[in-house]
Scaffold this active site. Structure first.
Site, PDB file in Angstrom:
ATOM      1  N   ASP A  26      47.146  39.519  32.212  1.00 42.24           N
ATOM      2  CA  ASP A  26      46.231  38.735  31.409  1.00 42.24           C
ATOM      3  C   ASP A  26      45.712  39.639  30.284  1.00 42.24           C
ATOM      4  OD1 ASP A  26      44.657  36.398  30.830  1.00 42.24           O
ATOM      5  OD2 ASP A  26      42.933  37.485  31.621  1.00 42.24           O
ATOM      6  N   ASP A  28      42.538  38.772  27.754  1.00 42.78           N
ATOM      7  CA  ASP A  28      41.084  38.777  27.615  1.00 42.78           C
ATOM      8  C   ASP A  28      40.436  39.218  28.918  1.00 42.78           C
ATOM      9  OD1 ASP A  28      40.748  37.686  24.907  1.00 42.78           O
ATOM     10  OD2 ASP A  28      41.635  35.874  25.740  1.00 42.78           O
ATOM     11  N   ASP A 225      41.611  39.264  35.615  1.00 41.73           N
ATOM     12  CA  ASP A 225      40.184  39.448  35.879  1.00 41.73           C
ATOM     13  C   ASP A 225      39.531  38.196  36.438  1.00 41.73           C
ATOM     14  OD1 ASP A 225      40.457  38.161  33.244  1.00 41.73           O
ATOM     15  OD2 ASP A 225      38.278  38.383  33.131  1.00 41.73           O
TER      16      ASP A 225
END
Length: 341
Positions: A26, A28, A225
Site C-alpha cells: 500500500d 498512503d 497500514d
C-alpha cells in the site's frame, strides 16, 4: 501472529524480504504520507529489492495515474515504473468494461487516474448526467473536488444508471493528519439516492484479481497500514500480510481485530521486511514473544522487558486467543501504557 490459511515462510529465522517473491505495498500511510516519504521507507525498500524481492505498489487511491505515482516514488528515492503500480482505478475500469458495451460513456467523479484507466479499457469519460452515461464511477478526487460532481452522480444513479466505486475507504492519511477518503464521498451519493455501488478496491476480489494479473506474484506478501482494506484483502486472497504502524491502525485497534483483520506480521515500519520476526508462542497460560509474556485474565496483562514491539506481538497472541472468532473486548490500557502506547 495471525494466519491467513497458508504456510508462514518467514517464521523460521528468515526475513520476509527473503521468504516472499513480491511485496504488494500500500502507499498512503505505508510508503508516504501526503508528499513525504515515511521514515525508513526509502532505505528499507531499496534493501528489500537488493535481496531479490519485487516491489509492487497497490493503492486504493484512484486519483493519480500509475505513471504519476511511479514518478512520485522515483522523486522520493524509490526508482519505479508505471508497471510497478496497481490502482483501484484500473480494477474498477476492468469491472465496468465487463458490464457495458465497448466505447460506452462513463460519468466520472474523480481524478485523472480514473479517466486514464477508463480510456485504457476503451470507455469514454464524461462529466454530465445529461450525456447518456452507461455507468457512473466514483474515485478519490482530492480535497478540491466540487460538490457539483456528487450532484451529477446522484442525478444519474437515481435514474437507474449502474454505479461503481473504486473503493470505499472512509479516510485517507496525509501530511497534516487523517482526512476524508473516497468512502466519505460515496456516502454522499448513497444518502442522496439510496443506491449501492459495485466496489472494486481492497479488500474486495476485483482488486486482488487486478493485482495478480498485473504482477504475476507467486508468493506475495501484502504490506499495509489498514486492517479493513490491506489486511482483510490479504485474508480474502489467502495470502500473508505485514501490518506497519505508520498509518491508520494503532495498537489498540490491532488488539481488537477480528480474525479477517489479523496480520501475519506486525512492525513499526517497513524495516519489518528486513528482519525475521520472533515467534509468538504459548507460555505459562499466556503467550510469549521475545522478553515479554502476555495473558488474558479479566484484562490484558503484560510483564517482561525488551523490544516494545515484541510486547505488542505477545499481547496480540493473548487477545486473539481469548477472542477466538470474535473481537477482543478486554481492557488493554495498562498493558499498552507499559509499552509506551
Amino acid at each position: 501472529m495471525g494466519r491467513q490459511g497458508i504456510e508462514r515462510p518467514g517464521a523460521s529465522g528468515v526475513a520476509p524480504a527473503e521468504a516472499y517473491d513480491t511485496a504488494l505495498l500500500d502507499l498512503d500511510g505505508v510508503v508516504y504520507a501526503g508528499g513525504t516519504a515515511i521514515a525508513h521507507a526509502v532505505d528499507s525498500l531499496a534493501a528489500a529489492r537488493g535481496r531479490g524481492m519485487r516491489l509492487a505498489y497497490v493503492t486504493n487511491n484512484a486519483l493519480r495515474t500509475p505513471d504519476a505515482v511511479a514518478a512520485h516514488l522515483t522523486a522520493l528515492g524509490i526508482p519505479s515504473e508505471g508497471e510497478d503500480v496497481v490502482t483501484s482505478a484500473q480494477a474498477v475500469a476492468r469491472l465496468i468494461a465487463e458490464q457495458v458495451p465497448a466505447g460506452a460513456r462513463v460519468l466520472v467523479v474523480g481524478g485523472e487516474g480514473l479517466r486514464t484507466a477508463l480510456r485504457e479499457r476503451g470507455l469514454v469519460p464524461v462529466e454530465s448526467a445529461d450525456e447518456d452515461p452507461a455507468a457512473v464511477v466514483q474515485g478519490y478526487g482530492g480535497p478540491e473536488l466540487p460538490w457539483s460532481r456528487f450532484a451529477e452522480a446522484s442525478y444519474a444513479v437515481a435514474r437507474g444508471v449502474p454505479w461503481f466505486a473504486s473503493n470505499t475507504d472512509l479516510t485517507i492519511p496525509g501530511a497534516r493528519g487523517i482526512g476524508p477518503g473516497n468512502g466519505a464521498a460515496v456516502e454522499v451519493v448513497r444518502i442522496a439516492t439510496g443506491a449501492e455501488p459495485q466496489v472494486a478496491g481492497k479488500p474486495l476480489p476485483p482488486m486482488h484479481r487486478e493485482t495478480v494479473l498485473r504482477t504475476g506474484a507467486r508468493r506475495p506478501l501484502v504490506v499495509g497500514d489498514r486492517l479493513d482494506t490491506d489486511i482483510e484483502g490479504a485474508f480474502n486472497g489467502g495470502v500473508d500480510s505485514l501490518l506497519v504502524l505508520t498509518g491508520v491502525t494503532d495498537a489498540a485497534l490491532l488488539l481488537a481485530a477480528e480474525p479477517r483483520h489479523r496480520p501475519t506480521y506486525v512492525d513499526a515500519d517497513l524495516r519489518g521486511l528486513l528482519l525475521p520476526q520472533p515467534e509468538v508462542v504459548p507460555a505459562d497460560g499466556g503467550f510469549r514473544c521475545g522478553g515479554w509474556r502476555a495473558a488474558a485474565r479479566g484484562g490484558l496483562l503484560l510483564e517482561g522487558e525488551g523490544d516494545p514491539l515484541d510486547g505488542l506481538r505477545a499481547l496480540c497472541g493473548a487477545a486473539w486467543s481469548d477472542a477466538g472468532d470474535g473481537r477482543c473486548g478486554l481492557d488493554a490500557g495498562k498493558a499498552l501504557a507499559l509499552l509506551g502506547w
